[in-house]
Design a protein around this motif. Sequence first.
Motif, PDB file in Angstrom:
ATOM      1  N   ILE A  12     -40.399  12.511  59.564  1.00  0.00           N
ATOM      2  CA  ILE A  12     -41.406  12.623  58.506  1.00  0.00           C
ATOM      3  C   ILE A  12     -42.459  11.526  58.632  1.00  0.00           C
ATOM      4  CG2 ILE A  12     -41.783  12.359  56.022  1.00  0.00           C
ATOM      5  CD1 ILE A  12     -40.645  15.074  56.704  1.00  0.00           C
TER       6      ILE A  12
ATOM      7  N   VAL B  97     -46.563  15.141  53.669  1.00  0.00           N
ATOM      8  CA  VAL B  97     -45.524  15.100  52.644  1.00  0.00           C
ATOM      9  C   VAL B  97     -46.097  14.534  51.347  1.00  0.00           C
ATOM     10  CG1 VAL B  97     -43.278  14.162  52.001  1.00  0.00           C
ATOM     11  CG2 VAL B  97     -43.698  14.850  54.346  1.00  0.00           C
TER      12      VAL B  97
ATOM     13  N   PHE C 256     -41.709  18.145  52.305  1.00  0.00           N
ATOM     14  CA  PHE C 256     -40.658  17.428  53.033  1.00  0.00           C
ATOM     15  C   PHE C 256     -39.695  18.433  53.659  1.00  0.00           C
ATOM     16  CE2 PHE C 256     -36.518  15.488  53.485  1.00  0.00           C
ATOM     17  CZ  PHE C 256     -36.754  14.178  53.860  1.00  0.00           C
TER      18      PHE C 256
END
Length: 210
Positions: A66, A185, A191
């Motif tokens: 991420i 995100v 996410f």
Amino acid sequence: MFYRQRWVTAGVLLATVSSLFWLVGGQSDLTMESTGKYAIESAIGRLSRARIFNDDHEFMRRVAWIETRDGGDPKTFRTGYYGGIWQVDADVFFNTQTDPVAISVWQPRIASKLNISWPDVLWKDLRKPFYSLLAARLQLQIQTQPGECKRPIPNSLPDQATFYLRCYHTSSSNQISLSMQMGAVRNPNSFILAITECRKAMSCTSGGPT
């Protein structure tokens, strides 16, 4: 004689392959600005074997993707920023060195299990994947605000998405997460989508609860 030579050749080949694997994955997490799946999983494996923290249910593995796409984002090691693959801001890092709980509980464990004197580590050292991971995980362990951040890392992907947004980036600095800069995100659904795409591409592990 012929069979003996074959066994010797096979042994040399196996040793060579093992050495190459060690070079590629075994120590890559301790190399400055090392990136990619092998470096990430080497770092996570090293920390897991030390048994300092409880199981994070693949959370830190997912955060590496991420935050920086396993270090593949060109801004991961941008000039003047040394937070590494897990993007640990300077004030967050310094907190892991000065927080009373970190000093009394976690730093002794790190010294005992990993032979690392955490107060002597520099922010620049976080360019090594393992040090970036260790700093990020330590901060999560000592964080107390917001209140839900005091709980153990959840095991389900939806709960981890919420935990990430509430607890991972609480720095008071002006640094903005790369994932935020990219617009990747901004809510739990994004996410989950990013991790789902990562799994489809076989770029990160897919085991564990979802």
